[in-house]
Design an enzyme around this catalytic site. Structure first.
Site, short mmCIF file in Angstrom:
data_model
loop_
_atom_site.label_atom_id
_atom_site.label_comp_id
_atom_site.label_asym_id
_atom_site.label_seq_id
_atom_site.Cartn_x
_atom_site.Cartn_y
_atom_site.Cartn_z
CG ASP A 137 29.02 82.76 23.70
OD1 ASP A 137 28.86 81.98 22.37
OD2 ASP A 137 29.25 84.05 21.91
N GLY A 191 19.31 57.04 20.23
CA GLY A 191 18.70 57.83 18.51
C GLY A 191 19.20 57.02 17.26
N GLY A 230 26.72 53.32 21.16
CA GLY A 230 26.74 54.94 19.84
C GLY A 230 26.04 55.47 21.15
CG HIS A 278 27.18 88.40 19.86
ND1 HIS A 278 27.58 88.01 21.06
CD2 HIS A 278 26.90 86.75 19.71
CE1 HIS A 278 27.68 87.18 21.56
NE2 HIS A 278 27.09 86.10 20.54
CD GLU A 279 24.12 85.12 17.19
OE1 GLU A 279 24.99 84.33 16.07
OE2 GLU A 279 23.74 84.84 17.72
N GLY A 314 20.00 53.95 16.67
CA GLY A 314 19.52 52.85 15.58
C GLY A 314 19.83 51.61 16.54
CE LYS A 315 22.21 52.92 21.41
NZ LYS A 315 22.35 53.96 20.90
CB THR A 316 16.69 49.82 19.67
OG1 THR A 316 16.81 50.83 20.70
CG2 THR A 316 15.04 49.08 20.31
P1 ADP Z 1 18.64 54.06 20.23
O1 ADP Z 1 18.31 52.55 20.26
O2 ADP Z 1 19.45 54.16 19.08
O3 ADP Z 1 18.65 54.61 20.84
P2 ADP Z 1 16.04 53.82 18.19
O4 ADP Z 1 16.99 52.16 17.44
O5 ADP Z 1 15.33 53.51 18.72
O6 ADP Z 1 17.66 54.53 18.91
O7 ADP Z 1 15.79 55.00 16.44
C1 ADP Z 1 15.35 55.37 17.44
C2 ADP Z 1 14.08 55.38 15.87
O8 ADP Z 1 14.95 56.21 14.71
C3 ADP Z 1 14.02 54.80 14.78
O9 ADP Z 1 12.61 54.19 15.35
C4 ADP Z 1 13.99 54.68 13.39
O10 ADP Z 1 12.76 55.58 13.60
C5 ADP Z 1 14.83 55.88 13.49
N1 ADP Z 1 15.71 55.38 13.67
C6 ADP Z 1 17.27 55.53 13.80
N2 ADP Z 1 18.41 55.24 13.32
C7 ADP Z 1 17.86 54.40 12.34
C8 ADP Z 1 19.08 54.09 10.79
N3 ADP Z 1 20.00 54.15 10.81
N4 ADP Z 1 17.78 53.63 10.05
C9 ADP Z 1 16.34 53.83 10.29
N5 ADP Z 1 15.98 55.10 10.73
C10 ADP Z 1 16.66 55.61 12.02
ZN ZN Z 2 27.83 84.13 20.64
#
Ligand code: ADP
Ligand code: ZN
Length: 642
Positions: A527, A232, A229, A452-453, A234-236
């Site tokens: 654009d 950010g 995925g 433009h916008e 939430g994989k970790t």
């Molecule tokens: P990844 O490993 O996917 O890049 P992380 O697990 O490190 O992302 O996520 C970073 C931070 O974002 C987490 O420490 C948490 O605070 C927040 N976060 C991400 N996904 C979620 C989720 N599903 N629920 C709650 N917090 C989340």
């Molecule tokens: Zn534009």
């Protein structure tokens, strides 16, 4: 991703050898050299002076040290004469004068000067070692070299959090170990949304808790699970929560931590990691950014392949094959590109399960807001539903960031609670960067940006398949001078018509400039870039062009390098170019047509923009009336810069 380096807290703390011993040794030698070296009030003298002293019989003795330096000790009469203020002090203890001189010359001169005297002094040759200086001259460079080496090792070892003694542990794994008893436990409660992913990993928790239930029937517990995925999402967090739920230790390491410039280090770190993990079993190993080592092997023609990475990957594969299925170690790995991973990694018995962790939808975002607002002091007007709607396309990490930023903004405003406006400002800030309140924009520039916008807004409003607009601003932020926010569909497939309409809307800004001012500006670079890419994609990748036909030159593996070898002939390349410009040109003409038709509305909109700087959907409805097309529930956002 967020390794709070709670390094080895449960292990017996690593012995810290510290780096200071190098300094201590240096200082010791320095002091030593002073103590052992020549001290006292010793002056240098000349041969002529010495001859004079000899003639006048002021000298007690002369020592020739190592055949190089004459050390001259005065007698009482001499001291009275040359050091009248110092009297007894240095008498006889240390030489009063020294003189660098060759052996032969000294003997001759001494004899010469004393010719005819009753009791001449003789030169006493002595051999003396200045141990301090000698040792330093040998040891100092050595110490410096070692010190430098240690420094380099520590640098390469990275991790400012790591203790000293890196030389001895370069091949050791750098995994961070979280222990469930001691550290803050992450559980599924902390993970919002991601229902399907959670369900999948729930099974792993069960494996770890009751392995016998599965092995009893002869089943094999999976060894590796790949979390795929965008960053950010939430994989970790998910991996950590699995460990937390199962109450097992959690080793966290990033794929790039294995990579080192020394051959063999990566492989040895992998070995060490698995050894540690087996000692702590049952446990979870989490490898973030596994693509750093797991990229397909031998495809790197240009860079000549990376043997070190290959051997690291091989070691990882060997380890995964090597440990028994039921040893209780489960490896979770995260990547945002599963397609570039080596197929061998995904074979049965390795990372044979894949869990997709997607960007959160509306519901998911609301839940993530809930999780992160738990610890915040909120005002009454904060509405999570509303905030979730305002943040399409945000990842979990972005939302966590919004919450934190809102708290900081509220604090800066000296508020008691965090209010809705603070959250909105935080969102704006994260989407567009800092507002440039006083960036210099002339009145006429402002007018161009506004039209433009407004051009983007009008065209997208008038096209059924273009993404409807949420907000347009002409407040400069970051590098962009103005911006329009859209709410794109969460559509999985896009039709040719939809793509075409988007292109028209993207060209709308430029078209508006053309219609109103009769000239176009450089502000539309972004654009144009976007439109060109999209047109290329339509023709070359999606097979949406009639002339080129149902062909795709897309390479989903990302392993072909088209910079040198194109998979089509020159003739086709020409055709592609022609089709692309035809497509863009017709979209531009369409944009011109729409804007000419709604020139009045466009002007009203632009004037409103110049006046208010920010306009929302309601303002468009007031000018153009409701869109005749029903808007479906959409998520995801797209921003279009000036
Ligand atoms: P990844 O490993 O996917 O890049 P992380 O697990 O490190 O992302 O996520 C970073 C931070 O974002 C987490 O420490 C948490 O605070 C927040 N976060 C991400 N996904 C979620 C989720 N599903 N629920 C709650 N917090 C989340
Ligand atoms: Zn534009």
């Amino acid at each position: 991703m967020d390794n709070n380096n709670l390094q080895n807290q449960n292990n017996k703390p690593k012995k810290k050898i510290g780096f200071y011993w190098v300094y201590i040794i240096l200082i010791a030698f320095f002091i030593g050299s002073i103590v052992f070296g020549n001290t006292g009030s010793t002056k240098t003298t000349t041969m002529t002076e010495l001859s004079k002293m000899l003639r006048e019989q002021d000298i007690e003795k002369i020592e020739l040290v190592n055949g190089k330096t004459a050390e001259i000790y005065l007698n009482e009469q001499g001291i009275r004469k040359y050091f009248p203020n110092e009297r007894q002090q240095s008498f006889g203890k240390s030489p009063n004068y020294i003189l660098k001189v060759s052996e032969d010359r000294l003997y001759t001169k001494v004899d010469e000067a004393q010719q005819g005297l009753a009791n001449p002094i003789e030169v006493i040759p002595v051999e003396r070692h200045n141990w301090g200086a000698e040792v330093i001259s040998w040891v100092l460079p050595l110490v410096l070299i070692i010190g430098f080496w240690v420094l380099v090792m520590r640098r390469m070892g990275g991790g400012s959090g790591m203790g000293g003694g890196q030389i001895f542990s370069i091949g050791k794994s750098k995994a961070t170990l979280y222990d469930q008893e001691k550290d803050n436990k992450t559980t599924f409660k902390d993970v919002a949304g991601l229902e399907e992913a959670k369900e999948e990993v729930m099974e792993i928790v069960d494996f770890l808790k009751n392995p016998t239930r599965y092995t009893r029937l002869g089943g094999k517990i999976p060894k590796g699970v790949l979390l795929v995925g965008p960053p950010g999402t939430g994989k970790t967090l998910l991996a950590k929560s699995v460990a937390g739920e199962a109450n097992v230790p959690f080793f966290s390491i990033s794929g790039s931590d294995f990579v080192e410039m020394f051959v063999g280090v990566g492989a040895s770190r992998v070995r060490d990691l698995f050894k540690q993990a087996k000692e702590k079993s049952p446990c979870i190993i989490f490898i973030d950014e596994i693509d750093a080592i797991g990229r397909a092997r031998g495809k790197n023609i240009m860079s000549g392949g990376n043997d070190e990475r290959e051997s690291t990957l091989n070691q990882l594969l060997t380890e995964m094959d090597g440990f028994g299925t039921n040893s209780g170690v489960i490896v979770l790995a995260a990547t945002n590109r599963a397609d570039i991973l080596d197929k061998a990694l995904m074979r049965a018995g390795r990372f044979d399960r894949q869990i997709y962790v997607e960007l959160p939808d509306l519901n998911g975002r609301r839940e993530i807001f809930e999780v992160h607002m738990r610890s915040l002091k909120l005002g009454n007007d904060v509405d999570k539903e509303f905030l979730a709607k305002q943040t399409p396309g945000f990842s979990g990490a972005d939302i966590a960031n919004v919450c934190n930023e809102a708290a900081l903004i509220a604090a800066r405003r000296n508020k008691e609670n965090i209010e809705k406006q603070d959250f909105l400002d935080a969102i704006d800030r994260i989407v567009g960067g800092l507002e440039k309140k006083n960036s210099v924009i002339t009145q006429s520039e402002k007018k161009v940006i506004a039209f433009h916008e407004a051009g983007h807004a009008t065209t997208s409003w008038m096209l059924e398949h273009a993404h409807p607009l949420v907000k347009v601003t002409i407040v400069p932020r970051g590098k962009a001078l103005g911006a329009a926010w859209y709410l794109p569909d969460e559509r999985q497939i896009t039709t040719k018509e939809q793509m075409y309409h988007e292109m028209i809307a993207t060209l709308g800004g430029r078209a508006a400039e053309q219609i109103i001012f009769g000239q176009i500006s450089t502000g539309a670079l972004n654009d144009l870039e976007k439109v060109s890419k999209q047109a290329h994609a339509m023709v070359m990748y999606y097979g949406l062009d009639e002339t080129i036909g149902n062909v795709s030159y897309y390479d989903s593996t990302g392993q072909q390098d088209y910079a040198f070898t194109k998979p089509f002939s020159e003739k086709t390349a020409e055709k592609i170019d022609a089709e692309v410009s035809k497509l863009i040109e017709s979209a531009y003409q369409e944009a011109l047509r729409i804007l000419n038709e709604h020139k009045e509305g466009l002007t009203q909109l632009a004037e409103k923009l110049i006046d208010k700087e920010v306009i929302f959907t309601d303002d468009l409805v007031a000018i153009f009336g409701e869109r005749p097309w029903k808007q479906e529930e959409r998520t995801f956002t797209k921003k279009d810069n000036a």
